[in-house]
Write an enzyme that holds these catalytic residues in place. Structure first.
Site, PDB file in Angstrom:
ATOM      1  N   SER A  94      -8.536  -8.506  -7.592  1.00 32.47           N
ATOM      2  CA  SER A  94      -7.175  -7.981  -7.624  1.00 32.47           C
ATOM      3  C   SER A  94      -6.673  -7.834  -9.062  1.00 32.47           C
ATOM      4  CB  SER A  94      -6.263  -8.883  -6.781  1.00 32.47           C
ATOM      5  OG  SER A  94      -5.045  -8.255  -6.465  1.00 32.47           O
ATOM      6  N   ASP A 216      -6.927  -1.926   3.160  1.00 35.65           N
ATOM      7  CA  ASP A 216      -6.317  -2.805   2.159  1.00 35.65           C
ATOM      8  C   ASP A 216      -4.915  -2.281   1.845  1.00 35.65           C
ATOM      9  OD1 ASP A 216      -5.554  -4.268  -0.064  1.00 35.65           O
ATOM     10  OD2 ASP A 216      -7.460  -4.045  -1.115  1.00 35.65           O
ATOM     11  N   HIS A 244      -7.459  -7.542   1.766  1.00 34.98           N
ATOM     12  CA  HIS A 244      -7.493  -7.533   0.302  1.00 34.98           C
ATOM     13  C   HIS A 244      -8.308  -8.675  -0.294  1.00 34.98           C
ATOM     14  CE1 HIS A 244      -6.120  -6.318  -3.645  1.00 34.98           C
ATOM     15  NE2 HIS A 244      -5.564  -7.498  -3.884  1.00 34.98           N
TER      16      HIS A 244
END
Length: 262
Positions: A94, A216, A244
């Site tokens: 991320s 996602d 995610h």
């Protein structure tokens, strides 16, 4: 203050090359517990907590330093220098994907390859660029977090994790969000969701793997495709994993993709 204490650095495994794992927003290094051990035989694995997360030293948190992702990238560079990293593999989940990218731009010799798991260079839509959120949606998300940290965590974590048929995953992420320092969480959220690193992508020289999850809501497929298109030496792998956080929900698939790349 030692870098090792500040970022709770944990080094395991063996091998001539290091593999550095960096966690995303609201998490800590424990998010890699199903992935990192699989590489200890061939690599020296490095795990750490961003300042403000996990067992990092909260006294090291400086609002000015961490008012941009560059502050976190500077920490990563200090970790690399402390461990004398050279040509290492960086695995960032991320927001840490962009943190690793910034660090690699400053010291290209430190990381020979980057693996970005669910990256996004900008979360807010901008003209033809679709980051997945409007500016108003991001402001509403940040306002909700500022007003009700626990409520935000309980609502957002399961949505971010996905996999509603496995509620224990959403509960783990909720607990991770809830256990973090609220003030630091709010600041890191604003830095994360307001950053724009699109201009940095074409400058990345390291070999790069972009791992894109299905369904996602944080970084959709169009974002992963954008990242791959704008990093010169990159490739995109579409995972069957949904949500995610494939490092928790589908570690075997993540491990296989990393192995195939490195």
């Amino acid at each position: 203050m030692s870098v090792a204490k500040r970022n709770n650095i944990q080094v395991r495994g063996s091998g001539p090359i290091a593999m550095v794992f960096a966690h995303g927003f609201g998490c800590d290094q424990n998010m890699w517990r199903f992935v990192a051990p699989e590489f200890e035989r061939d690599y020296r694995t490095v795990l750490f907590d961003h300042v403000g997360a996990g067992h990092s030293d909260l006294n090291a948190y400086d609002p000015a330093r961490y008012s941009s992702l560059q502050g976190y990238a500077d920490d990563l560079l200090e970790i690399g220098r402390e461990l004398r990293l050279e040509n290492a593999v960086f695995v960032g989940h991320s927001v840490s994907a962009m943190i690793g990218a910034l660090a690699s731009l400053q010291d290209p010799a430190m990381f020979g390859s980057l693996i970005m798991v669910g990256p996004s260079p900008r979360y807010i839509d901008d003209g033809a660029y679709k980051g997945g959120f409007s500016a108003q949606q991001i402001e509403e998300l940040l306002s909700f977090l500022e007003e009700n940290h626990m409520g935000w965590s309980a609502q957002m974590a399961p949505a971010i994790m996905g996999n509603p048929d496995r509620p224990e995953l959403g509960e783990e992420l909720t607990n991770s969000f809830c256990s973090a320092d609220p003030e630091i969480t709010r600041a890191f959220a604003r830095v994360t969701f307001m950053s724009d690193n699109r201009a940095d992508l074409p400058r990345i020289s390291a070999r790069t793997l972009v791992l894109q999850c299905s369904e996602d809501i944080i970084a959709g497929q169009q974002v992963g495709e954008y990242v791959q298109k704008h990093i010169p030496r990159s490739e995109l792998v579409l995972l069957k994993a949904t949500g995610h956080c494939p490092n928790l929900s589908a570690p075997d698939e993540v491990i296989a993709a990393i192995r195939a790349f490195v």
